[in-house]
Design a protein around this motif. Structure first.
Motif, PDB file in Angstrom:
ATOM      1  N   UNK A 144      61.627 120.098  90.658  1.00  0.00           N
ATOM      2  CA  UNK A 144      60.415 120.512  90.749  1.00  0.00           C
ATOM      3  C   UNK A 144      60.376 122.377  91.352  1.00  0.00           C
ATOM      4  N   UNK A 145      61.623 122.540  91.687  1.00  0.00           N
ATOM      5  CA  UNK A 145      61.846 123.996  92.341  1.00  0.00           C
ATOM      6  C   UNK A 145      61.042 124.254  93.451  1.00  0.00           C
ATOM      7  N   UNK A 146      60.883 123.084  94.398  1.00  0.00           N
ATOM      8  CA  UNK A 146      60.238 123.340  95.529  1.00  0.00           C
ATOM      9  C   UNK A 146      60.891 122.762  96.854  1.00  0.00           C
ATOM     10  N   UNK A 147      60.664 123.384  97.768  1.00  0.00           N
ATOM     11  CA  UNK A 147      60.997 122.695  99.205  1.00  0.00           C
ATOM     12  C   UNK A 147      60.201 121.487  99.449  1.00  0.00           C
ATOM     13  N   UNK A 148      60.809 120.534  99.932  1.00  0.00           N
ATOM     14  CA  UNK A 148      60.020 119.304 100.462  1.00  0.00           C
ATOM     15  C   UNK A 148      59.812 119.479 101.930  1.00  0.00           C
ATOM     16  N   UNK A 149      58.518 119.905 102.205  1.00  0.00           N
ATOM     17  CA  UNK A 149      58.024 120.121 103.608  1.00  0.00           C
ATOM     18  C   UNK A 149      57.518 118.403 104.134  1.00  0.00           C
ATOM     19  N   UNK A 150      58.048 118.350 105.493  1.00  0.00           N
ATOM     20  CA  UNK A 150      57.711 117.121 106.446  1.00  0.00           C
ATOM     21  C   UNK A 150      58.603 115.878 105.524  1.00  0.00           C
ATOM     22  N   UNK A 151      59.757 116.252 105.147  1.00  0.00           N
ATOM     23  CA  UNK A 151      60.653 115.132 104.564  1.00  0.00           C
ATOM     24  C   UNK A 151      60.663 114.123 105.464  1.00  0.00           C
ATOM     25  N   UNK A 152      60.767 112.768 104.977  1.00  0.00           N
ATOM     26  CA  UNK A 152      60.806 111.539 105.652  1.00  0.00           C
ATOM     27  C   UNK A 152      59.379 111.174 106.409  1.00  0.00           C
ATOM     28  N   UNK A 153      58.237 111.811 106.151  1.00  0.00           N
ATOM     29  CA  UNK A 153      57.062 111.380 106.392  1.00  0.00           C
ATOM     30  C   UNK A 153      56.587 110.636 105.036  1.00  0.00           C
ATOM     31  N   UNK A 154      56.028 109.588 105.257  1.00  0.00           N
ATOM     32  CA  UNK A 154      55.970 108.551 104.027  1.00  0.00           C
ATOM     33  C   UNK A 154      54.979 109.074 103.047  1.00  0.00           C
ATOM     34  N   UNK A 156      54.298 112.420 102.489  1.00  0.00           N
ATOM     35  CA  UNK A 156      55.181 113.642 101.563  1.00  0.00           C
ATOM     36  C   UNK A 156      56.183 113.143 100.798  1.00  0.00           C
ATOM     37  N   UNK A 157      57.135 112.001 101.124  1.00  0.00           N
ATOM     38  CA  UNK A 157      57.957 111.428 100.294  1.00  0.00           C
ATOM     39  C   UNK A 157      57.447 111.190  99.019  1.00  0.00           C
ATOM     40  N   UNK A 158      56.219 109.957  99.289  1.00  0.00           N
ATOM     41  CA  UNK A 158      55.591 109.681  98.171  1.00  0.00           C
ATOM     42  C   UNK A 158      55.196 110.466  97.068  1.00  0.00           C
ATOM     43  N   UNK A 161      58.048 112.255  95.227  1.00  0.00           N
ATOM     44  CA  UNK A 161      58.563 111.386  94.492  1.00  0.00           C
ATOM     45  C   UNK A 161      57.825 111.323  92.866  1.00  0.00           C
ATOM     46  N   UNK A 162      56.416 111.080  93.172  1.00  0.00           N
ATOM     47  CA  UNK A 162      55.574 111.300  91.897  1.00  0.00           C
ATOM     48  C   UNK A 162      55.903 112.443  91.056  1.00  0.00           C
ATOM     49  N   UNK A 163      55.957 113.770  91.654  1.00  0.00           N
ATOM     50  CA  UNK A 163      56.085 115.027  91.014  1.00  0.00           C
ATOM     51  C   UNK A 163      57.607 115.015  90.279  1.00  0.00           C
ATOM     52  N   UNK A 164      58.554 114.413  91.024  1.00  0.00           N
ATOM     53  CA  UNK A 164      59.979 114.179  90.635  1.00  0.00           C
ATOM     54  C   UNK A 164      60.014 113.377  89.273  1.00  0.00           C
ATOM     55  N   UNK A 165      59.523 112.040  89.254  1.00  0.00           N
ATOM     56  CA  UNK A 165      59.339 111.418  88.372  1.00  0.00           C
ATOM     57  C   UNK A 165      58.546 111.722  86.995  1.00  0.00           C
ATOM     58  N   UNK A 166      57.576 112.608  87.304  1.00  0.00           N
ATOM     59  CA  UNK A 166      56.882 113.452  86.106  1.00  0.00           C
ATOM     60  C   UNK A 166      57.808 114.357  85.375  1.00  0.00           C
ATOM     61  N   UNK A 167      58.543 115.029  86.637  1.00  0.00           N
ATOM     62  CA  UNK A 167      59.469 116.153  85.859  1.00  0.00           C
ATOM     63  C   UNK A 167      60.497 115.670  85.218  1.00  0.00           C
TER      64      UNK A 167
END
Length: 267
Positions: A144-154, A156-158, A161-167
């Motif tokens: 996705x070319x993005x930095x994951x902000x608030x990693x390990x918060x439920x 933000x991770x969810x 993951x939706x964006x990653x799966x779509x990509x």
């Protein structure tokens, strides 16, 4: 060559009768010795494992019983190989978990001292996994070319993951998906049913203690019975069922084991 070497470095790979470090044998080896001055010496030979090569292994590496029946055994070549490897460091891909232990076992069976305690061991797979992270944060950046902000918060991770799966679907749709052995599992399609089938094609229990083999039969994926049909083992060694049911295995695994056992009695 870019590598700075003080000792000769031997990059090597083994083809074997299977994946059990203790019980399986080498059927082909390839050692490429790189000298500090840049010279390269190749040493590749087939080996008679003194036992039949399982068909499932032959289909992977292309080496059959007829190809090795007239080849020397590892024991016959062990002293010469030990001399070839003398003073060399070792390198390869996934050698720490498999190739090095198998090689050491073969030398021990041949009564040839092959001490690796003073050798440097380089595993390209380990460097690959350490440098190219396999985390959600890394996947989010890659796909996705993005930095994951608030990693390990439920949440933000969810959402990530939706964006990653779509990509992933956008990137890979129409491409074949292969397992680590090169077997084509299917084609990436934009529907959940197909994605489920190709990513869970051999799953029996969630812990992976049992898997389906190429014939669709449940086999053990661990321990002394690895690769053997669960139903056959339970019939021959009834105590193994009791051992697993009393052991520290997930309830889902025990449930699947019981289903297989009961099915076998009904036949």
């Amino acid at each position: 060559m870019f590598l700075n070497l003080k000792n000769p470095l031997v990059i090597f790979d083994l083809e074997t009768t299977g994946t059990n470090v203790v019980n399986d044998r080498i059927v082909e080896y390839s050692f490429v010795k790189v000298m500090p001055d840049g010279d390269v010496i190749k040493n590749t030979e087939k080996v008679n494992p003194e036992r039949p090569i399982p068909l499932e292994s032959s289909l992977i590496h292309g080496i059959y019983d007829k190809d090795v029946k007239d080849k020397p055994t590892f024991k016959a070549m062990a002293k010469e190989l030990s001399s070839f490897l003398h003073g060399c460091d070792l390198a390869g891909f996934n050698i720490l978990k498999f190739d090095v232990p198998v090689l050491v076992e073969e030398f021990l069976r041949a009564d040839v001292d092959f001490d690796i305690s003073k050798r440097k061991l380089l595993d390209a797979q380990k460097i690959f996994h350490m440098m190219e992270k396999r985390t959600l944060t890394a996947a989010y950046k890659f796909y996705c070319g993005k930095e994951l902000v608030d990693a390990h918060s439920a949440e933000a991770d969810t959402l990530a993951t939706l964006e990653v799966l779509d990509a992933q679907i956008k990137r890979y749709e129409g491409e074949s998906l292969m397992d680590l052995k090169g077997k084509v599992l299917g084609t990436i399609e934009n529907n959940v049913e197909t994605l489920h089938q190709i990513t869970n094609d051999n799953m029996v229990d969630l812990a992976g203690r049992f898997v389906f083999n190429d014939d669709g039969i449940e086999v053990f994926n661990f321990g002394k019975h690895k690769g053997q049909a669960v139903e056959d083992v339970l019939k021959k060694e009834s105590g193994y069922y009791d051992w697993m049911m009393k052991g520290d295995f997930p309830m889902d695994t025990k449930r699947k084991l019981t289903e297989i056992k009961l099915r076998g009695f009904q036949r």
